[in-house]
Write an enzyme that holds these catalytic residues in place. Structure first.
Site, short mmCIF file in Angstrom:
data_model
loop_
_atom_site.label_atom_id
_atom_site.label_comp_id
_atom_site.label_asym_id
_atom_site.label_seq_id
_atom_site.Cartn_x
_atom_site.Cartn_y
_atom_site.Cartn_z
N LYS A 40 0.92 -1.31 -0.02
CA LYS A 40 -0.23 0.00 0.11
C LYS A 40 0.87 1.29 -0.06
CE LYS A 40 -2.48 -2.66 -0.47
NZ LYS A 40 -2.54 -4.17 -0.58
N GLY A 53 -0.67 -14.56 -13.01
CA GLY A 53 -1.82 -14.45 -12.16
C GLY A 53 -2.30 -13.15 -12.04
N GLY A 65 -4.87 -11.88 -9.97
CA GLY A 65 -5.68 -11.56 -8.79
C GLY A 65 -5.13 -10.53 -7.95
N GLY A 102 -1.11 -9.48 -8.46
CA GLY A 102 -0.82 -9.16 -9.99
C GLY A 102 -1.18 -7.91 -10.32
N LEU A 103 -2.46 -7.59 -9.97
CA LEU A 103 -3.29 -6.36 -10.43
C LEU A 103 -2.47 -5.17 -9.55
CD1 LEU A 103 -6.80 -7.04 -11.26
CD2 LEU A 103 -4.83 -7.37 -12.52
N HIS A 117 -7.59 -8.74 7.77
CA HIS A 117 -8.80 -8.55 8.50
C HIS A 117 -9.40 -9.75 8.93
CE1 HIS A 117 -9.46 -7.31 4.63
NE2 HIS A 117 -10.67 -7.97 4.90
N HIS A 124 -23.38 15.12 2.50
CA HIS A 124 -23.21 15.37 0.69
C HIS A 124 -22.25 16.40 0.86
CE1 HIS A 124 -24.15 16.67 -3.13
NE2 HIS A 124 -24.24 17.99 -2.73
P1 FAD Z 1 1.25 -14.07 8.43
O1 FAD Z 1 1.04 -12.44 8.40
O2 FAD Z 1 1.72 -14.72 7.33
O3 FAD Z 1 2.26 -14.12 9.73
C1 FAD Z 1 2.76 -15.51 10.10
C2 FAD Z 1 4.12 -15.26 10.92
O4 FAD Z 1 4.49 -16.48 11.48
C3 FAD Z 1 5.35 -14.88 9.90
O5 FAD Z 1 5.66 -13.65 10.57
C4 FAD Z 1 6.19 -16.26 10.13
O6 FAD Z 1 7.60 -15.57 10.21
C5 FAD Z 1 5.76 -16.59 11.39
N1 FAD Z 1 5.99 -18.02 11.43
C6 FAD Z 1 5.73 -19.18 10.57
N2 FAD Z 1 5.95 -20.17 11.13
C7 FAD Z 1 6.70 -20.07 12.29
C8 FAD Z 1 7.48 -20.85 13.09
N3 FAD Z 1 7.56 -22.32 13.02
N4 FAD Z 1 8.28 -20.15 14.36
C9 FAD Z 1 8.11 -18.80 14.34
N5 FAD Z 1 7.34 -17.84 13.38
C10 FAD Z 1 6.85 -18.65 12.42
N6 FAD Z 1 -4.23 -8.61 3.06
C11 FAD Z 1 -5.18 -7.72 3.17
O7 FAD Z 1 -6.28 -7.91 4.26
N7 FAD Z 1 -5.27 -6.56 2.76
C12 FAD Z 1 -4.12 -6.33 2.00
O8 FAD Z 1 -3.90 -5.25 1.63
C13 FAD Z 1 -3.13 -7.49 1.70
N8 FAD Z 1 -2.07 -6.93 0.96
C14 FAD Z 1 -1.14 -8.34 0.62
C15 FAD Z 1 0.02 -7.81 -0.20
C16 FAD Z 1 0.77 -8.80 -0.32
C17 FAD Z 1 2.03 -8.80 -1.36
C18 FAD Z 1 0.83 -10.19 0.08
C19 FAD Z 1 1.73 -11.18 0.24
C20 FAD Z 1 -0.13 -10.34 1.08
C21 FAD Z 1 -1.26 -9.31 1.32
N9 FAD Z 1 -2.50 -9.51 2.13
C22 FAD Z 1 -3.13 -8.50 2.46
C23 FAD Z 1 -2.67 -10.75 2.86
C24 FAD Z 1 -2.16 -10.73 4.45
O9 FAD Z 1 -0.94 -10.22 4.35
C25 FAD Z 1 -2.39 -11.96 5.21
O10 FAD Z 1 -3.71 -12.57 4.71
C26 FAD Z 1 -2.13 -11.84 6.30
O11 FAD Z 1 -0.84 -11.43 6.68
C27 FAD Z 1 -2.28 -13.38 7.00
O12 FAD Z 1 -2.02 -13.31 8.48
P2 FAD Z 1 -1.61 -14.38 9.31
O13 FAD Z 1 -1.51 -13.63 10.75
O14 FAD Z 1 -2.50 -15.43 9.24
O15 FAD Z 1 -0.16 -14.76 8.81
P1 NAI Z 2 -4.97 -14.65 -5.93
O1 NAI Z 2 -5.63 -15.96 -5.82
O2 NAI Z 2 -5.89 -13.44 -5.70
O3 NAI Z 2 -4.74 -14.64 -7.55
C1 NAI Z 2 -4.16 -15.63 -8.22
C2 NAI Z 2 -4.55 -15.66 -9.55
O4 NAI Z 2 -3.68 -16.51 -10.42
C3 NAI Z 2 -5.95 -15.93 -9.91
O5 NAI Z 2 -6.69 -15.21 -10.91
C4 NAI Z 2 -5.56 -17.32 -10.80
O6 NAI Z 2 -6.78 -17.90 -11.48
C5 NAI Z 2 -4.32 -17.27 -11.27
N1 NAI Z 2 -3.70 -18.21 -11.70
C6 NAI Z 2 -3.66 -19.81 -10.87
N2 NAI Z 2 -2.95 -20.32 -11.47
C7 NAI Z 2 -2.36 -19.76 -12.50
C8 NAI Z 2 -1.48 -20.42 -13.50
N3 NAI Z 2 -0.78 -21.39 -13.36
N4 NAI Z 2 -1.20 -19.47 -14.55
C9 NAI Z 2 -1.65 -18.16 -14.36
N5 NAI Z 2 -2.65 -17.82 -13.62
C10 NAI Z 2 -2.91 -18.65 -12.58
O7 NAI Z 2 -3.42 -14.65 -5.54
P2 NAI Z 2 -2.48 -13.85 -5.26
O8 NAI Z 2 -2.53 -12.56 -6.17
O9 NAI Z 2 -0.99 -14.33 -5.49
O10 NAI Z 2 -2.48 -13.12 -3.82
C11 NAI Z 2 -2.43 -14.23 -2.56
C12 NAI Z 2 -3.45 -13.64 -1.66
O11 NAI Z 2 -3.00 -12.78 -0.94
C13 NAI Z 2 -4.81 -13.10 -2.31
O12 NAI Z 2 -5.65 -14.12 -2.66
C14 NAI Z 2 -5.24 -12.39 -1.12
O13 NAI Z 2 -5.92 -13.38 -0.25
C15 NAI Z 2 -3.81 -11.78 -0.30
N6 NAI Z 2 -3.83 -10.40 -0.95
C16 NAI Z 2 -4.60 -9.65 -0.63
C17 NAI Z 2 -4.49 -8.38 -0.91
C18 NAI Z 2 -5.76 -7.25 -0.44
O14 NAI Z 2 -6.38 -7.59 0.32
N7 NAI Z 2 -5.64 -6.36 -1.27
C19 NAI Z 2 -3.47 -8.00 -1.62
C20 NAI Z 2 -2.54 -8.89 -2.09
C21 NAI Z 2 -2.79 -10.14 -1.72
#
Ligand code: FAD
Ligand code: NAI
Length: 468
Positions: free
Chosen positions: A53, A182, A184, A187-188, A324, A447
């Site tokens: 973000k 991808g 999703g 990607g976007l 969340h 508004h």
């Molecule tokens: P995580 O946040 O993955 O945390 C797990 C933690 O556990 C890690 O720090 C890891 O090091 C630790 N851990 C794992 N195994 C062990 C172990 N054995 N011992 C010690 N520590 C360990 N979601 C949104 O809602 N809004 C967004 O804008 C958004 N943007 C995203 C952008 C990207 C690029 C990515 C990759 C994800 C995004 N997500 C977003 C998804 C979001 O990050 C996850 O859904 C969320 O972080 C999940 O929370 P969690 O607590 O389950 O695990």
């Molecule tokens: P995603 O599930 O959002 O999108 C993956 C996309 O890849 C889908 O459209 C799927 O059809 C496509 N796909 C699957 N296999 C493929 C293949 N072999 N070749 C081409 N396309 C393929 O997963 P993404 O973008 O990797 O993000 C992972 C997760 O992290 C999300 O599902 C979301 O839960 C979380 N996330 C949330 C964000 C947010 O809340 N703003 C931002 C970034 C991640």
């Protein structure tokens, strides 16, 4: 011999784990959280939601300064990109947020056990860190170990030329050609960041549509907008291989349904085809915790696994992989452990894609309602007819409300608009309270605001929008 004992040990300090630890401590439970990363906050704060973000916000400003300010009568000279400073902004935001969690741990007297956790028994967590292995006794264990990048055969991530979201958050220069695998969330979002900064972006998506979890009409419209912004889409296409070479990466693509292959060159390839639960090294098989066929920890309605005393939340269990959602589960399981009635309403969890405009939804899509055989009414209102959107030069998009045909109860809200992620909160609250479309329609909205489009869409469910 155990080194210490707790009421709860949480494994992982992402939004699921750290929020669970705070709530447990608030409720008087002696709490520790194991995290092996150098900073707290998990994927979300370190390499996910927050840094992405920060870059989306910063690249949006760059785009605005280059192309959009003139229309407001704001003249700017030559606009230059200082990528290092932009990355500095992102790193600063991450640092402030992760340090914030550390502060909250201290404030709530939560012990951060630094190192990797392994569950030795249902009441024992072994933590291996710099000082070797230590054993900790606990009445309950909450696994919040999150998720990791889903791999693709033939596409080997090196975080330089072939990157995951982690590498895409840290590229040292703007690639000329970026191919995103991808279409999703990641990607976007990351595709938008680099496109705004000057990359030619091609999205290769396996399915015949982008954003498969979102409402079909919204996703079609969004694709058109992104195309207008310059993004190229190859839908119904699979990547069969990606080979780094001296110039960049050579990708081989094939139609998903089969057919002749083509080669595409890229400077950088982003692999973003989803994420998989992270359970490695936890020792789950040894203690007998059940896993489903997609590698997720199996839990009941109270986040309990099949092994008494062991619970799991967040990305590592079923449901949308969203921060969340993980947070809500963290609060719920802490309250259940303290003898309260923690609960999460899975029908009202919003999802937001932070592109421009943003895509936001809560509840069911039209496709899902049709599949479930639910009779519904739809009310739609375009942003072109919203005064504030006009003032913002942000008239792309619409609000769509889906309500039960008989009871008028809101079943789904879909927004494509600037600030849709903020607008959707109203819809989530309405659904949480079991509101009807009429309830939203009769609520006074300030508004001029974008949220007036939500009210108008609610009026449109009953065929009586005022401003169109
Ligand atoms: P995580 O946040 O993955 O945390 C797990 C933690 O556990 C890690 O720090 C890891 O090091 C630790 N851990 C794992 N195994 C062990 C172990 N054995 N011992 C010690 N520590 C360990 N979601 C949104 O809602 N809004 C967004 O804008 C958004 N943007 C995203 C952008 C990207 C690029 C990515 C990759 C994800 C995004 N997500 C977003 C998804 C979001 O990050 C996850 O859904 C969320 O972080 C999940 O929370 P969690 O607590 O389950 O695990
Ligand atoms: P995603 O599930 O959002 O999108 C993956 C996309 O890849 C889908 O459209 C799927 O059809 C496509 N796909 C699957 N296999 C493929 C293949 N072999 N070749 C081409 N396309 C393929 O997963 P993404 O973008 O990797 O993000 C992972 C997760 O992290 C999300 O599902 C979301 O839960 C979380 N996330 C949330 C964000 C947010 O809340 N703003 C931002 C970034 C991640």
């Amino acid at each position: 011999m155990s080194d210490s004992s707790y009421d709860v040990i949480v494994i992982g300090s992402g939004p699921g784990g750290y929020v669970c630890a705070i709530r447990a401590a608030q409720l008087g439970l002696k709490t520790a959280c194991v995290e092996r990363r150098a900073t707290l906050g998990g994927t979300c704060l370190n390499i996910g939601c927050i840094p992405s973000k920060a870059l989306l916000q910063a690249s949006e400003k760059y785009e605005e300064a280059q192309h959009d300010l003139a229309a407001f009568g704001v003249k700017v000279g030559k606009v230059d990109l200082d990528l290092k400073a932009m990355m500095g902004h992102k790193d600063g935001v991450v640092k402030a947020n992760t340090a914030g969690v550390e502060f909250l741990f201290k404030k709530n007297k939560i012990d951060w056990l630094k190192g990797s956790a392994r569950i030795a028994a249902a009441d024992t967590v072994e933590v291996t860190g710099d000082g070797g292995a230590k054993s900790h006794k606990t009445k309950a264990i909450v696994i919040a170990s999150g998720s990791d990048v889903a791999p693709l055969a033939g596409v080997e991530i090196d975080e330089k030329k072939i990157v995951s979201s982690t590498g895409a958050l840290d590229l040292p220069k703007v690639p000329k050609k970026l191919v995103v695998i991808g279409g999703g969330y990641i990607g976007l979002e990351m595709g938008s960041v680099w496109q705004r900064l000057g990359a030619e972006v091609t999205v290769v998506e396996f399915l015949d549509r982008i954003l498969p979890g979102m409402d079909g009409e919204v996703s079609k419209h969004m694709q058109r907008i992104l195309k207008k912004q310059g993004m190229t889409f190859k839908l119904g296409t699979k990547v069969t291989g990606a080979k780094p070479n001296a110039k960049g990466v050579a990708l081989t693509l094939e139609p998903a349904k089969g057919g002749s292959a083509e080669t595409v060159d890229a400077d950088v390839v982003l692999l973003s085809i989803g994420r998989v639960p992270h359970i490695e090294g936890l020792g789950l098989a040894d203690v007998g915790v059940a896993i489903d066929n997609r590698g997720r920890i199996v839990t009941d309605g109270h986040y309990a696994t099949n092994v008494a005393g062991i619970y799991a939340i967040g990305d590592v269990i079923v449901g949308p992989m969203l921060a969340h959602k993980a947070e809500e589960e963290g609060v719920a399981v802490a309250e259940l452990l303290a003898g309260q009635r923690g609960h999460v309403n899975y029908d009202a969890i919003p999802g937001v894609v932070y592109t421009w405009p943003e895509v936001a939804q809560v509840g069911r899509t039209e496709e899902q309602l049709k599949e479930d055989g639910v009779a519904y009414k739809a009310g739609k209102f375009p942003l072109t007819a919203n005064g504030r959107a006009r003032a913002m030069n942000a008239t792309d998009g619409f609000v769509k409300i889906l309500a039960d045909a008989k009871t008028d109860k809101v079943l789904g809200v879909h927004i494509l608009s600037a600030e849709a992620g903020t607008m959707i909160a109203e819809a989530a609250l309405a659904m949480e309270f079991g509101a009807s479309a009429e309830d939203i329609a009769r609520t006074c909205h300030a508004h001029p605001t974008l949220n007036e489009a939500v009210k108008e869409a609610a009026l449109a469910v009953d065929g009586r929008p005022l401003h169109i």
